[in-house]
Design an enzyme around this catalytic site. Structure first.
Site, mmCIF file in Angstrom:
data_model
loop_
_atom_site.group_PDB
_atom_site.id
_atom_site.type_symbol
_atom_site.label_atom_id
_atom_site.label_comp_id
_atom_site.label_asym_id
_atom_site.label_seq_id
_atom_site.Cartn_x
_atom_site.Cartn_y
_atom_site.Cartn_z
ATOM 1 N N CYS A 160 -4.729 2.476 -3.673
ATOM 2 C CA CYS A 160 -3.486 2.956 -3.040
ATOM 3 C C CYS A 160 -2.368 1.926 -3.191
ATOM 4 O O CYS A 160 -1.568 1.716 -2.276
ATOM 5 C CB CYS A 160 -3.716 3.286 -1.560
ATOM 6 S SG CYS A 160 -4.758 4.721 -1.292
ATOM 7 N N GLN B 139 -4.593 -5.358 6.679
ATOM 8 C CA GLN B 139 -5.504 -6.239 5.953
ATOM 9 C C GLN B 139 -5.554 -7.640 6.535
ATOM 10 O O GLN B 139 -6.487 -8.405 6.241
ATOM 11 C CB GLN B 139 -5.101 -6.308 4.479
ATOM 12 C CG GLN B 139 -5.242 -5.006 3.734
ATOM 13 C CD GLN B 139 -6.673 -4.523 3.657
ATOM 14 O OE1 GLN B 139 -7.611 -5.307 3.601
ATOM 15 N NE2 GLN B 139 -6.857 -3.209 3.670
ATOM 16 N N HIS C 145 0.865 -1.184 0.000
ATOM 17 C CA HIS C 145 0.000 0.000 0.000
ATOM 18 C C HIS C 145 0.900 1.231 0.000
ATOM 19 O O HIS C 145 2.038 1.193 0.475
ATOM 20 C CB HIS C 145 -0.865 -0.043 1.272
ATOM 21 C CG HIS C 145 -1.938 0.991 1.355
ATOM 22 N ND1 HIS C 145 -1.677 2.292 1.726
ATOM 23 C CD2 HIS C 145 -3.280 0.916 1.156
ATOM 24 C CE1 HIS C 145 -2.807 2.971 1.755
ATOM 25 N NE2 HIS C 145 -3.803 2.165 1.399
ATOM 26 N N ASP D 98 2.966 -4.630 8.033
ATOM 27 C CA ASP D 98 1.702 -3.904 7.935
ATOM 28 C C ASP D 98 0.574 -4.935 8.008
ATOM 29 O O ASP D 98 0.334 -5.674 7.060
ATOM 30 C CB ASP D 98 1.671 -3.135 6.612
ATOM 31 C CG ASP D 98 0.324 -2.491 6.317
ATOM 32 O OD1 ASP D 98 -0.621 -2.667 7.114
ATOM 33 O OD2 ASP D 98 0.214 -1.827 5.265
ATOM 34 N N LYS E 44 -10.643 -1.585 10.323
ATOM 35 C CA LYS E 44 -10.670 -2.801 9.514
ATOM 36 C C LYS E 44 -11.215 -3.975 10.319
ATOM 37 O O LYS E 44 -11.487 -5.034 9.764
ATOM 38 C CB LYS E 44 -9.256 -3.160 9.032
ATOM 39 C CG LYS E 44 -8.452 -2.033 8.418
ATOM 40 C CD LYS E 44 -8.873 -1.718 7.009
ATOM 41 C CE LYS E 44 -7.859 -0.766 6.367
ATOM 42 N NZ LYS E 44 -8.238 -0.380 5.001
#
Length: 404
Positions: free
Chosen positions: A362, A201, A121, A198, A224
């Site tokens: 993104c 997700q 991202h 990261d 999220k």
């Protein structure tokens, strides 16, 4: 027991209509919906104990402080963090990444190397480019293949004694690919490089164990995970958090201030300057409790079933191509219709009450790799149904008929 009907009743927004049609919400990779349990938690905070934390002797302040720190402990337990002060509350994943990037600008020098992946991202690309501009460090990229997977043999070639940092997402937001972060962490540590993952997700679908992973930093966002926007966490190993300088200056992050010198507070307050998103932090804890009450094994199993069903049904449409076909992926499908711009497809679907995401998500380097302007992305959560998948398929067929 996984009771889909009961779960859907927990989410009031799922009963509304959009453009006169029942809402089919398939944009969960951007933001998940919020259950009534978490909404009630937010209302309770502002109705009954809204006050600033850590600084007041009065009852409301103490109640808010206790709830906020209890949420930190809930998050600590969820991610299997060794110590509660290794959890830093942030405004979200992007904030956590920038905090770490800013801190490492004090350590890096010209000639040092940092590695990111081609699946990132923008939030896990731009801060490192800025870091390289400040320090003279060199940014290297793990390439991807046609299936949307990282080429791990090339990762081996990128690592060297000059590698200081490796940054990779746990799951690609654009393609749903689950990256082999265990292998990445192990190989990076073999050359004494630190690793930031990261997890924005990944956390809605799986339950990361940061001690088992042995990751140095892990970042995530509440919105999220059925929580509110504007709050997230940075996990960092205590040794690294003590080494990094403060990201922001202000109240709460200090031990003592004079005009001659300021000393900084201990963890986690060293990185939590100013009044935080108190309600958001408390609600984040409530959201994690809610998801754990359903069970992440149940969530993963059902979402995989949805992914397989949706993939099979969409591929029956002539001219439809799915991007990201890794065997290891979560419930995200990025696709295009031949000769039709993804924005136009998304617009038609919206008229039918179907919410999807269109564009480059993104993750523009991924789209550049495939030489496309973007995709239509349908991302599924544990409260979605096969009937909603059928609605998506019929909507795509209608868009194709109208736009061809």
């Amino acid at each position: 027991m996984f009771n889909l009907e009961r779960i859907r009743k927990d989410f009031p927004i799922l009963s509304r209509k959009v453009n006169g049609k029942p809402l089919v919400y398939l944009d969960n990779a951007a933001t998940s919906q919020t259950p009534q349990h978490v909404i009630d938690c937010i209302v309770d905070y502002y109705s009954n104990y809204n006050a600033n934390i850590h600084r007041g002797v009065h009852t409301l302040s103490q109640e808010a402080t206790d709830k906020y720190e209890a949420a930190r402990q809930t998050i600590q337990k969820h991610f299997n963090v060794k110590k509660a002060h290794e959890i830093i509350f942030t405004s979200g994943t992007t904030h956590g990444i920038n905090l770490v990037a800013n801190g490492f600008s004090s350590f890096l020098k010209s000639g040092d190397e940092i590695v990111v992946s081609a699946l990132e991202h923008h939030s896990n690309i731009v801060p490192w480019q800025m870091l390289c501009e400040r320090t003279g460090a060199v940014l290297k990229v793990i390439p991807m293949n046609e299936e949307g997977e990282l080429v791990m043999s090339e990762f081996d070639n990128l690592l060297s004694p000059n590698t200081q940092l490796v940054f990779v997402n746990h799951i690609s937001n654009a393609l749903g690919t689950i990256n082999p972060i265990e292998e990445i962490i192990q190989k990076a540590h073999a050359v004494d490089a630190a690793v930031l993952v990261d997890g924005a997700q990944a956390c809605p679908h799986i339950k990361p164990d940061v001690q088992d992973l042995d990751v140095d930093f892990y970042v995530a966002s509440a919105h999220k995970m059925c929580g509110p926007t504007g709050v997230g966490i940075l996990y960092g190993k205590e040794a690294w958090l003590n080494k990094l300088p403060p990201y922001q200056g202000g109240g709460e992050m200090i031990a003592e201030v004079t005009f001659e010198k300021t000393t900084y507070a201990d963890l986690p307050h060293k990185f939590e300057a100013g009044t935080p998103n108190i309600c958001g932090g408390i609600a984040f804890g409530a959201a994690i409790d809610y998801m754990n009450s359903i069970g992440f094994n149940n969530i993963a199993s059902y979402e995989h079933e949805l992914l397989e069903y949706a993939t099979q049904q969409l591929l029956k449409i002539n001219g439809l191509k799915i991007y990201g076909t890794s065997k290891h992926k979560t419930s995200v499908i990025s696709f295009n219709l031949e000769g039709i711009h993804p924005y136009d497809v998304g617009t038609i679907l919206d008229k039918m009450g179907i919410a999807v995401r269109t564009g480059h998500h993104c993750a523009q380097p991924i789209m550049d790799y495939y030489k496309i302007p973007g995709t239509v992305r349908a991302s599924f959560a544990f409260y979605n149904t096969k009937t909603e998948v059928d609605s998506l398929v019929e909507g795509v067929k209608k868009a194709q008929m109208m736009l061809s």
